[in-house]
Design an enzyme around this catalytic site. Structure first.
Site, mmCIF file in Angstrom:
data_model
loop_
_atom_site.group_PDB
_atom_site.id
_atom_site.type_symbol
_atom_site.label_atom_id
_atom_site.label_comp_id
_atom_site.label_asym_id
_atom_site.label_seq_id
_atom_site.Cartn_x
_atom_site.Cartn_y
_atom_site.Cartn_z
ATOM 1 C CG HIS A 1 -45.840 -67.350 -8.726
ATOM 2 N ND1 HIS A 1 -45.994 -66.243 -8.130
ATOM 3 C CD2 HIS A 1 -44.474 -66.916 -8.856
ATOM 4 C CE1 HIS A 1 -45.046 -65.428 -7.434
ATOM 5 N NE2 HIS A 1 -44.580 -65.807 -8.076
ATOM 6 C CG ASN B 1 -43.246 -62.451 -7.536
ATOM 7 O OD1 ASN B 1 -43.572 -63.096 -6.742
ATOM 8 N ND2 ASN B 1 -42.235 -63.430 -8.160
ATOM 9 C CB CYS C 1 -43.584 -67.436 -5.634
ATOM 10 S SG CYS C 1 -42.179 -65.730 -5.037
#
Length: 323
Positions: free
Chosen positions: A250, A280, A114
């Protein structure tokens, strides 16, 4: 004069298949309300049979090049952040290079889960600052739907697929915080926390594996580490929270986003939030949010942005840039 890596263009791609929370109710002990209350996610996009990480990355790259008014051969390098490349090798970046018809330069992947796009931005910035490239296509693309355990309600409802891209171009700056472009970066990792977020398989183990996560532990690390790396990058850039126009975090979980913004001293009306629509998307998360935020009219030229991410490794970092 100082050479800066300035955003010349931005674009994104999302698969056509949209999956609302309610779809999970038929197969999991979960509800739309449960997912929303714990993550802020309402829907996400999943790759269709026609989508791979490289094809989505190529679509996002084409959009960014069009936005920049450039052709593929105007670019010197491609840096692609992904943990879900099409093949073990070659890199997804070289596959994008071929799909774009780019016949010069070089291309490579960056894998920091990520945090991948932050790492890719930092690498691209270094290539430009050192004179090794004048224009770099920086992409984040993922097909996390391919590594989900569909019986695990704690993970499979959280992730989505997609891609986003930026074109960075070398431009002269005065060496001050008023310059456009990347002003500072900060990268970190700590391999002792591997078991908090990982895939339980890989090439050398002979299995493909599924994503595993200790959600509560990841949350505990995320807010502290994200706020800390953001402040470090801001200190290096010579700016404060009051100077920041937008945090572009993020997009993992709305509670992490809110907690980090609070710890940074930035109100939520100065935070670009897309997690409700995309879930996500790992390394694609930040470039997707940058592209959508620009399209919404939130992000404008000369705005000061702080973007930060944390992922498996653990790996985390932040970038300060003036749009």
């Amino acid at each position: 004069m100082t050479l800066r890596a300035v955003v010349r263009g931005v674009g994104h791609y999302l698969p056509t298949r949209v999956v609302d929370n309610a779809e999970f109710e038929a197969t999991l002990d979960t509800t739309d309300e449960w997912i929303r209350s714990r993550s802020g996610i309402e829907r996400r996009h999943f790759a269709t049979d026609d989508d791979t990480t490289s094809t989505m990355a190529t679509a996002a790259a084409k959009a960014a090049l069009t936005d920049a008014g450039l052709e593929a051969d105007d670019v010197d390098a491609i840096v692609l952040a992904t943990s879900t490349a099409d093949l073990t090798f070659p890199s997804a970046a070289t596959m994008v290079q071929a799909q774009l018809g780019m016949t010069r330069g070089f291309a490579f992947d960056v894998q920091a889960v990520c945090a991948g796009f932050i790492y890719a931005l930092s690498n691209a910035n270094a290539l430009i600052a050192s004179g090794q490239a004048r224009r770099v296509l920086v992409i984040g693309a993922e097909t996390f739907s391919k590594i989900m355990d569909w019986t695990d309600r704690g993970t499979c409802v959280l992730f989505g697929d997609g891609a986003g891209a930026l074109v960075l171009e070398a431009q002269d700056g005065a060496g001050t915080a008023q310059d456009r472009g990347i002003l500072a970066t900060d990268l970190n990792s700590d391999g002792r926390h591997r078991d908090l977020l990982y895939v339980d398989g890989g090439v050398s183990t002979g299995t493909s594996g599924y994503l595993r996560m200790q959600g509560n532990q990841v949350f505990r690390h995320a807010v502290e580490k994200l706020a800390s790396t953001a402040h470090t990058a801001m200190d290096r850039a010579g700016v404060t929270a009051d100077d920041v126009d937008w945090i572009v975090p993020h997009q993992a979980n709305i509670r992490i986003i809110q907690g980090t913004a609070k710890k940074m001293g930035v109100p939520m009306d100065r935070v670009v939030v897309t997690v409700q629509d995309h879930g996500n998307t790992s390394a694609a998360s930040i470039p997707l949010a940058l592209s959508v935020g620009r399209d919404r009219g939130q992000i404008k030229e000369d705005d000061l942005l702080v973007t930060e991410a944390i992922g498996g490794g653990l790996a985390w970092g932040a970038v300060v840039l003036r749009w």
